[in-house]
Design a protein around this motif. Structure first.
Motif, PDB file in Angstrom:
ATOM      1  N   ASP A  60      -2.764  91.678  93.059  1.00  0.00           N
ATOM      2  CA  ASP A  60      -2.577  92.075  94.455  1.00  0.00           C
ATOM      3  C   ASP A  60      -3.844  92.730  95.004  1.00  0.00           C
ATOM      4  OD1 ASP A  60      -0.068  91.124  94.897  1.00  0.00           O
ATOM      5  OD2 ASP A  60       0.918  93.076  95.049  1.00  0.00           O
ATOM      6  N   PHE A  61      -4.418  93.596  94.200  1.00  0.00           N
ATOM      7  CA  PHE A  61      -5.624  94.300  94.626  1.00  0.00           C
ATOM      8  C   PHE A  61      -6.785  93.327  94.828  1.00  0.00           C
ATOM      9  CE2 PHE A  61      -9.650  96.344  93.621  1.00  0.00           C
ATOM     10  CZ  PHE A  61      -9.634  97.452  94.453  1.00  0.00           C
ATOM     11  N   LYS A  62      -6.958  92.416  93.883  1.00  0.00           N
ATOM     12  CA  LYS A  62      -8.078  91.476  93.952  1.00  0.00           C
ATOM     13  C   LYS A  62      -7.936  90.500  95.122  1.00  0.00           C
ATOM     14  CE  LYS A  62     -10.025  89.714  90.349  1.00  0.00           C
ATOM     15  NZ  LYS A  62     -11.384  90.259  90.583  1.00  0.00           N
ATOM     16  N   ALA A  63      -6.717  90.228  95.513  1.00  0.00           N
ATOM     17  CA  ALA A  63      -6.516  89.356  96.677  1.00  0.00           C
ATOM     18  C   ALA A  63      -7.099  89.994  97.935  1.00  0.00           C
ATOM     19  CB  ALA A  63      -5.027  89.074  96.864  1.00  0.00           C
ATOM     20  N   LYS A  67     -14.315  90.629  95.769  1.00  0.00           N
ATOM     21  CA  LYS A  67     -15.622  90.871  95.174  1.00  0.00           C
ATOM     22  C   LYS A  67     -15.602  91.995  94.122  1.00  0.00           C
ATOM     23  CE  LYS A  67     -18.243  89.363  99.243  1.00  0.00           C
ATOM     24  NZ  LYS A  67     -19.273  89.754 100.250  1.00  0.00           N
ATOM     25  N   VAL A  68     -14.416  92.488  93.853  1.00  0.00           N
ATOM     26  CA  VAL A  68     -14.300  93.613  92.924  1.00  0.00           C
ATOM     27  C   VAL A  68     -13.577  93.177  91.656  1.00  0.00           C
ATOM     28  CG1 VAL A  68     -13.404  95.961  92.594  1.00  0.00           C
ATOM     29  CG2 VAL A  68     -14.203  95.233  94.856  1.00  0.00           C
ATOM     30  N   ASN A  69     -14.105  93.551  90.521  1.00  0.00           N
ATOM     31  CA  ASN A  69     -13.426  93.327  89.244  1.00  0.00           C
ATOM     32  C   ASN A  69     -12.707  94.605  88.833  1.00  0.00           C
ATOM     33  OD1 ASN A  69     -14.435  90.644  88.797  1.00  0.00           O
ATOM     34  ND2 ASN A  69     -16.423  91.547  88.259  1.00  0.00           N
ATOM     35  N   PHE A 332      -6.363 101.096  94.893  1.00  0.00           N
ATOM     36  CA  PHE A 332      -5.625 100.614  93.719  1.00  0.00           C
ATOM     37  C   PHE A 332      -4.552 101.622  93.306  1.00  0.00           C
ATOM     38  CE2 PHE A 332      -4.889 100.018  89.149  1.00  0.00           C
ATOM     39  CZ  PHE A 332      -4.441  98.713  89.185  1.00  0.00           C
ATOM     40  N   MET A 333      -4.850 102.896  93.385  1.00  0.00           N
ATOM     41  CA  MET A 333      -3.866 103.922  93.058  1.00  0.00           C
ATOM     42  C   MET A 333      -2.632 103.791  93.944  1.00  0.00           C
ATOM     43  SD  MET A 333      -4.279 108.068  93.385  1.00  0.00           S
ATOM     44  CE  MET A 333      -4.435 107.906  95.186  1.00  0.00           C
TER      45      MET A 333
END
Length: 430
Positions: A60-63, A67-69, A332-333
């Protein structure tokens, strides 16, 4: 909320290490929007279900941040190794995570060490912030600033043997007096059973009796804590708990050295009519001879129909002060700590959600949890919000106080007076 089973000396070394994880590096936080976000979460005996939920949250976060791993690491739940891991993170920002899971009683030591970021403004603007009850928010406050997002809860209620109660014509107790009466009747009818399994080394099993009588471990005045363990109300609570260590309820020779874990074992093995256990003990009880023969009600308070305040245990999510990805860490938290994934964590691990609406959903799905939610809604209590608590806990101040009364080495007044001195010394840094 951890159940202690180590020797006192070992516990002291571990908790002091947790209390003093080192002083955080002076490296300032930054707000990079690319790169790798590091997340540290507690390891589990069976990690796979947790990993699956966390993996979905990562997706969900990466969607939203392609550009973030995200690099998720799992740290030990045992206090000693975990304290060393956190000490290294506080002292070396390059090895530190951006987001971290921690026990809610660890928060104050971590803040004192300068390791956690103030997230007051971040949570104030969070769309789900209003779903967090005030008493849970208060557990994350230090000097009016918020340093954690409550992620899951652990609460204790009263487990009792339905078959034994039915056989003896007993009803679940709704007051302390009824609890004592039921425990004595169980013990009298079944001498091989404890009326209620209570432990001299079970801090969070005994504190609800203190709180139910209006007592406190310590109170805060002018920004400083002072022991209140010897107040008349606290002494009444200590007496109420230690009175349960009687030959006709839970004999001192059997129960003075019981820990929280040992009370779980006693109830699961069918050798106790009642026990004060957390919601997380369900699987252990189900694996024992008590399976299918028990139910749960809130631990009663002093007045009929009242509920004794339970310790609000559990874990939080936080952002490290040294994070170079502060906004991403907060994002993300919020995803992992939001309702969607609190519900998924309940399904995967049985973790009780902190968000009120999520708790309503899990009770509708699993009515067995209602006594714990009723306990929560009645109002919970917490330990002093000071880094000195780790020292007080490591020195076994509360269980030592209980044990001195239980074994007859001191009366309630003497034991609470000694505890007051040790507690005040801890707050004074002695």
């Amino acid at each position: 909320m951890k159940i202690r089973s180590l020797a006192a000396v070992a516990v002291a070394g571990i908790a002091l290490a947790a209390c003093a994880p080192g002083t955080a590096s002076k490296t300032k936080s930054a707000d990079d929007q690319t790169g790798t976000l590091k997340v540290w979460l507690y390891d589990e005996a069976n990690r796979a279900p947790k990993e699956k939920v966390v993996g979905a949250a990562v997706a969900d976060f990466k969607a939203a941040h392609p550009k973030v791993n995200i690099e998720v690491g799992y740290i030990p739940t045992d206090a000693g190794p975990r304290a060393e891991k956190m000490k290294g993170a506080f002292n070396d920002p390059n090895s530190a995570p951006d987001v971290v899971e921690f026990g809610n009683t660890d928060l104050f030591g971590y803040v004192q060490a300068g390791g956690l970021a103030d997230i007051s403004g971040d949570l104030a603007n969070w769309s789900e912030a209003g779903d967090l009850p005030k008493d849970l928010k208060d557990t994350t406050l230090v000097d009016g600033k918020v340093y954690g997002l409550p992620w899951w809860l652990g609460l204790r209620s009263l487990y009792y043997r339905t078959d034994v109660f039915t056989e003896l014509g007993l009803k679940p107790p709704t007051s302390y007096a009824e609890l004592v009466d039921a425990a004595k009747k169980v013990r009298q009818a079944k001498p091989d059973m404890l009326g209620i399994a209570v432990g001299g080394k079970y801090t969070f099993g005994g504190l609800p009796f203190l709180w139910a009588n209006g007592g406190e471990i310590a109170t805060q005045q002018g920004g400083k804590y002072a022991a209140a363990i010897d107040s008349p109300q606290s002494q009444a609570g200590v007496k109420a708990y230690t009175d349960l260590f009687a030959k006709d309820i839970c004999p001192p020779q059997q129960c003075a050295d019981l820990t929280g874990g040992k009370t779980v074992e006693a109830f699961a093995a069918g050798t106790a009519g009642m026990a004060i256990l957390p919601n997380s003990s369900r699987s252990a009880v189900e694996a024992g001879t008590a399976k299918g023969k028990y139910a749960v009600v809130p631990l009663p308070g002093t007045a009929p129909g009242s509920i004794a305040p339970a310790f609000s245990g559990g874990n939080d999510l936080g952002v490290m002060k040294s994070s170079q990805h502060r906004s991403l860490a907060v994002d993300f938290m919020k995803i992992l700590g939001g309702k969607k994934y609190q519900l998924q964590m309940f399904d995967a691990m049985g973790n009780l959600p902190t968000l009120a609406s999520a708790r309503g959903d899990v009770v509708a799905k699993d009515p067995w949890l209602k006594p714990f939610i009723d306990t929560l809604n009645a109002g919970t209590k917490f330990v002093p919000k000071d880094a000195a608590w780790a020292k007080i806990d490591s020195q076994s101040v509360v269980p030592t106080m209980f044990q001195k009364v239980i074994t007859g080495k001191s009366d309630v007044s003497g034991a609470t007076g000694e505890a007051k001195t040790v507690i005040d010394n801890a707050f004074a840094g002695k």
